[in-house]
Design a protein around this motif. Structure first.
Motif, PDB file in Angstrom:
ATOM      1  N   ASP A 194      97.266 -26.569 -64.615  1.00  0.00           N
ATOM      2  CA  ASP A 194      96.469 -27.603 -63.968  1.00  0.00           C
ATOM      3  C   ASP A 194      96.654 -28.979 -64.595  1.00  0.00           C
ATOM      4  O   ASP A 194      96.171 -29.971 -64.066  1.00  0.00           O
ATOM      5  N   THR A 195      97.320 -29.068 -65.730  1.00  0.00           N
ATOM      6  CA  THR A 195      97.294 -30.282 -66.539  1.00  0.00           C
ATOM      7  C   THR A 195      98.676 -30.925 -66.658  1.00  0.00           C
ATOM      8  O   THR A 195      99.678 -30.236 -66.872  1.00  0.00           O
ATOM      9  N   GLU A 196      98.688 -32.254 -66.529  1.00  0.00           N
ATOM     10  CA  GLU A 196      99.892 -33.045 -66.799  1.00  0.00           C
ATOM     11  C   GLU A 196      99.809 -33.561 -68.235  1.00  0.00           C
ATOM     12  O   GLU A 196      98.868 -34.263 -68.610  1.00  0.00           O
ATOM     13  N   TYR A 197     100.793 -33.195 -69.054  1.00  0.00           N
ATOM     14  CA  TYR A 197     100.856 -33.633 -70.439  1.00  0.00           C
ATOM     15  C   TYR A 197     101.871 -34.771 -70.540  1.00  0.00           C
ATOM     16  O   TYR A 197     102.972 -34.666 -69.993  1.00  0.00           O
ATOM     17  N   GLY A 198     101.523 -35.853 -71.246  1.00  0.00           N
ATOM     18  CA  GLY A 198     102.463 -36.961 -71.303  1.00  0.00           C
ATOM     19  C   GLY A 198     102.218 -37.925 -72.435  1.00  0.00           C
ATOM     20  O   GLY A 198     101.218 -37.862 -73.158  1.00  0.00           O
ATOM     21  N   ILE A 199     103.183 -38.840 -72.594  1.00  0.00           N
ATOM     22  CA  ILE A 199     103.126 -39.919 -73.587  1.00  0.00           C
ATOM     23  C   ILE A 199     103.289 -41.234 -72.857  1.00  0.00           C
ATOM     24  O   ILE A 199     104.189 -41.382 -72.018  1.00  0.00           O
ATOM     25  N   LYS A 200     102.423 -42.176 -73.169  1.00  0.00           N
ATOM     26  CA  LYS A 200     102.492 -43.488 -72.555  1.00  0.00           C
ATOM     27  C   LYS A 200     103.033 -44.525 -73.527  1.00  0.00           C
ATOM     28  O   LYS A 200     103.199 -44.259 -74.716  1.00  0.00           O
ATOM     29  N   ALA A 201     103.317 -45.710 -73.018  1.00  0.00           N
ATOM     30  CA  ALA A 201     104.103 -46.697 -73.759  1.00  0.00           C
ATOM     31  C   ALA A 201     103.355 -47.345 -74.914  1.00  0.00           C
ATOM     32  O   ALA A 201     103.975 -47.732 -75.906  1.00  0.00           O
ATOM     33  N   ILE A 202     102.042 -47.498 -74.816  1.00  0.00           N
ATOM     34  CA  ILE A 202     101.282 -48.230 -75.839  1.00  0.00           C
ATOM     35  C   ILE A 202     100.526 -47.231 -76.709  1.00  0.00           C
ATOM     36  O   ILE A 202      99.538 -46.640 -76.265  1.00  0.00           O
ATOM     37  N   PRO A 203     100.952 -47.031 -77.965  1.00  0.00           N
ATOM     38  CA  PRO A 203     100.329 -46.011 -78.823  1.00  0.00           C
ATOM     39  C   PRO A 203      99.043 -46.516 -79.469  1.00  0.00           C
ATOM     40  O   PRO A 203      98.910 -46.560 -80.690  1.00  0.00           O
ATOM     41  N   ALA A 204      98.086 -46.917 -78.649  1.00  0.00           N
ATOM     42  CA  ALA A 204      96.836 -47.486 -79.174  1.00  0.00           C
ATOM     43  C   ALA A 204      95.637 -46.622 -78.831  1.00  0.00           C
ATOM     44  O   ALA A 204      94.501 -47.067 -78.930  1.00  0.00           O
ATOM     45  N   GLY A 205      95.859 -45.400 -78.441  1.00  0.00           N
ATOM     46  CA  GLY A 205      94.759 -44.521 -78.070  1.00  0.00           C
ATOM     47  C   GLY A 205      95.275 -43.354 -77.264  1.00  0.00           C
ATOM     48  O   GLY A 205      96.475 -43.059 -77.259  1.00  0.00           O
ATOM     49  N   GLY A 206      94.386 -42.703 -76.570  1.00  0.00           N
ATOM     50  CA  GLY A 206      94.767 -41.579 -75.731  1.00  0.00           C
ATOM     51  C   GLY A 206      93.556 -41.092 -74.964  1.00  0.00           C
ATOM     52  O   GLY A 206      92.439 -41.584 -75.153  1.00  0.00           O
ATOM     53  N   TYR A 207      93.748 -40.133 -74.099  1.00  0.00           N
ATOM     54  CA  TYR A 207      92.628 -39.633 -73.308  1.00  0.00           C
ATOM     55  C   TYR A 207      92.990 -38.316 -72.644  1.00  0.00           C
ATOM     56  O   TYR A 207      94.165 -37.974 -72.494  1.00  0.00           O
ATOM     57  N   ILE A 208      91.946 -37.565 -72.279  1.00  0.00           N
ATOM     58  CA  ILE A 208      92.103 -36.495 -71.307  1.00  0.00           C
ATOM     59  C   ILE A 208      91.199 -36.857 -70.130  1.00  0.00           C
ATOM     60  O   ILE A 208      90.184 -37.542 -70.307  1.00  0.00           O
ATOM     61  N   ARG A 209      91.580 -36.452 -68.956  1.00  0.00           N
ATOM     62  CA  ARG A 209      90.784 -36.744 -67.764  1.00  0.00           C
ATOM     63  C   ARG A 209      90.195 -35.435 -67.262  1.00  0.00           C
ATOM     64  O   ARG A 209      90.923 -34.518 -66.892  1.00  0.00           O
ATOM     65  N   MET A 210      88.878 -35.347 -67.280  1.00  0.00           N
ATOM     66  CA  MET A 210      88.173 -34.163 -66.780  1.00  0.00           C
ATOM     67  C   MET A 210      87.500 -34.512 -65.462  1.00  0.00           C
ATOM     68  O   MET A 210      86.984 -35.626 -65.302  1.00  0.00           O
ATOM     69  N   ILE A 211      87.509 -33.607 -64.521  1.00  0.00           N
ATOM     70  CA  ILE A 211      86.851 -33.868 -63.243  1.00  0.00           C
ATOM     71  C   ILE A 211      85.344 -33.646 -63.399  1.00  0.00           C
ATOM     72  O   ILE A 211      84.904 -32.787 -64.155  1.00  0.00           O
ATOM     73  N   GLY A 212      84.579 -34.473 -62.669  1.00  0.00           N
ATOM     74  CA  GLY A 212      83.127 -34.298 -62.663  1.00  0.00           C
ATOM     75  C   GLY A 212      82.452 -34.731 -63.949  1.00  0.00           C
ATOM     76  O   GLY A 212      81.484 -34.101 -64.376  1.00  0.00           O
ATOM     77  N   MET A 213      82.928 -35.808 -64.576  1.00  0.00           N
ATOM     78  CA  MET A 213      82.268 -36.295 -65.778  1.00  0.00           C
ATOM     79  C   MET A 213      80.833 -36.726 -65.483  1.00  0.00           C
ATOM     80  O   MET A 213      79.942 -36.624 -66.333  1.00  0.00           O
ATOM     81  N   PHE A 214      80.607 -37.264 -64.265  1.00  0.00           N
ATOM     82  CA  PHE A 214      79.270 -37.709 -63.877  1.00  0.00           C
ATOM     83  C   PHE A 214      78.826 -36.942 -62.632  1.00  0.00           C
ATOM     84  O   PHE A 214      79.646 -36.610 -61.778  1.00  0.00           O
ATOM     85  N   PRO A 215      77.525 -36.688 -62.491  1.00  0.00           N
ATOM     86  CA  PRO A 215      77.035 -35.976 -61.298  1.00  0.00           C
ATOM     87  C   PRO A 215      77.074 -36.871 -60.072  1.00  0.00           C
ATOM     88  O   PRO A 215      77.159 -38.107 -60.188  1.00  0.00           O
ATOM     89  N   PRO A 216      77.016 -36.291 -58.868  1.00  0.00           N
ATOM     90  CA  PRO A 216      76.940 -37.106 -57.650  1.00  0.00           C
ATOM     91  C   PRO A 216      75.644 -37.908 -57.627  1.00  0.00           C
ATOM     92  O   PRO A 216      74.751 -37.726 -58.453  1.00  0.00           O
TER      93      PRO A 216
END
Length: 436
Positions: free
Chosen positions: A60-82
């Motif tokens: 289910d997950t796309e793993y990757g490296i981005k150009a600016i090494p100043a942080g990172g994140y994971i994206r989870m669905i439904g972080m906030f309720p409707p």
């Protein structure tokens, strides 16, 4: 700057950059592993920001490296309720309401059939706390592991009871001079016959194992005292008469307080310093001191802003304890590789730098403010408290706490952090902290 010096500086920066990337990836791995453990779908795991330079999808997950090494994140669905009506609300013309709806909308991006049971906000508060705490906790684990490993295998520069040099006369330390004058009395150490290379093993008949104990006993004594020293393999007893003198003041931890002095007993010799590995217990104590200093530094950040501004845009000096960012830390890494010290010392210093960076990541992310991890933890704990109170008083379940409603505050906090980061960046470029 010579070619060798430039190459070593670049090497130090590259080593720190890799350490930074690993620390970020390690942090996000904590979030990712616990999210998957609790059945939350994670569409992305990314190290860095900006354009993607490499990625690969697994499950289910796309793993990757981005150009600016100043942080990172994971994206989870439904972080906030409707919204209150159970659906994503229509776009509002209110800018504050719009921020809330944008955050809510982003939380439901890539929603697929069957994801209704895999949303972050549907998990129990204690599970959400674990998911959000896992990232900073991974940085704490890494910081502790590096610190204890280096402290126990390599050690710290420590003052010993061996004599590195004997003062010729009594000079108040507040005078900041080295040469003796005719009116200065002979130092008690010289009068007693103490020599360079002697190791003091007892003071007034009581055995001594470390410099801190010896220093305290000397300060507490004026008048006659006996010194037992190990000289050429045998113990020799010397008679000394300690004098009162203005010496550097120490804090509760035994550290010297700059430009503060007290009148105490004075012997008059310099202690030899050596790099000595610490025991597990002493290493844990030093790690505790490091964490305490880190907390104090986080609390003191607002008070550092005027000096940072002066150092960045004025003619102010950059204080040794001034906050540094990624650029400043990378420059320090470059300086470490240029120090005229053995390679093992350079490796130890780089590892300590990385440990300090990870400890800072842990402490900073634990602040109970959105968009930091600590803000989401605070939201989950507040929800748990509301629901338990409602259960005790037999009131209706208030439902999930809508963290999205705090997003306007989060944007303000993020704006403050960005401004502070830019200020530190400018200071790191025009007036960097230097270890040399």
């Amino acid at each position: 700057m010579s070619t060798t010096s430039i190459l070593m500086t670049v090497l130090g920066i590259v080593i720190f950059a890799f350490g930074l990337l690993f620390s970020i990836a390690w942090h996000e791995l904590g979030h990712l592993s616990t999210a998957k453990l609790f059945g939350i779908r994670v569409p992305q795991y990314m190290v860095g920001f900006g354009p993607t330079i490499w990625s690969r999808r697994k499950g289910d997950t796309e793993y990757g490296i981005k150009a600016i090494p100043a942080g990172g994140y994971i994206r989870m669905i439904g972080m906030f309720p409707p919204g209150p009506d159970g659906r994503l609300e229509a776009r509002s013309t209110s800018p504050w309401r719009g921020m809330i709806e944008d955050a809510r909308s982003a939380a439901f991006e890539e929603l697929r059939p069957g994801d209704e049971t895999r949303l972050f906000y549907t998990r129990k508060p204690w599970k959400r706390v674990i998911v959000m705490f896992a990232g900073p906790f991974m940085n704490l684990v890494l910081a502790v592991a590096i610190f204890l490993g280096v402290a126990m295998s390599f050690g710290f520069q420590t003052q010993t009871t061996e004599v590195a040099g004997v003062q010729q006369c009594v000079i108040a330390q507040s005078e900041n001079r080295d040469s003796c004058e005719s009116s200065d009395p002979v130092s008690p150490a010289k009068a007693a016959g103490l020599r360079e290379g002697d190791e003091i093993v007892a003071f007034d008949g009581r055995r001594i194992d470390d410099w801190a104990t010896l220093s305290d006993r000397i300060r507490q004594t004026t008048g006659p005292a006996t010194l037992t020293v190990l000289r050429d393999g045998r113990e020799v007893t010397l008679d000394a008469v300690l004098k009162k003198n203005a010496v550097a003041k120490k804090d509760a931890d035994g550290e010297v307080i700059p430009d503060e002095y007290v009148v105490a007993g004075y012997l008059g010799f310099a202690a030899k310093t050596e790099i000595i590995p610490l025991s597990f217990g002493d290493s844990v104590v030093r790690m505790g001191d490091m964490i305490e200093d880190g907390v104090d530094s986080i609390i003191a950040l607002p008070s550092k802003i005027p000096d940072l501004w002066s150092a960045a845009f004025g003619d102010g000096e950059r204080a040794d304890d001034s906050p540094v960012g990624v650029v400043g830390a990378a420059r320090i890494g470059g300086e470490v590789m240029n120090l005229d010290v053995p390679a093992q010392n350079q490796i130890a210093m780089m590892l300590f730098l990385l440990a300090g960076f990870n400890l800072s990541l842990f402490l900073f992310n634990m602040l109970p403010l959105l968009p930091l991890d600590g803000g989401h933890i605070a939201g989950a704990l507040w929800e748990a408290l509301r629901r338990n109170v409602a259960r005790v008083f037999r009131r209706p379940d208030p439902g999930p706490f809508d963290v999205a409603k705090l997003m306007p505050v989060a944007y303000v906090v993020a704006g403050i952090f960005i401004c502070f980061t830019l200020l530190v960046l400018v200071a790191d470029i025009v007036n960097p902290v230097k270890i040399t």
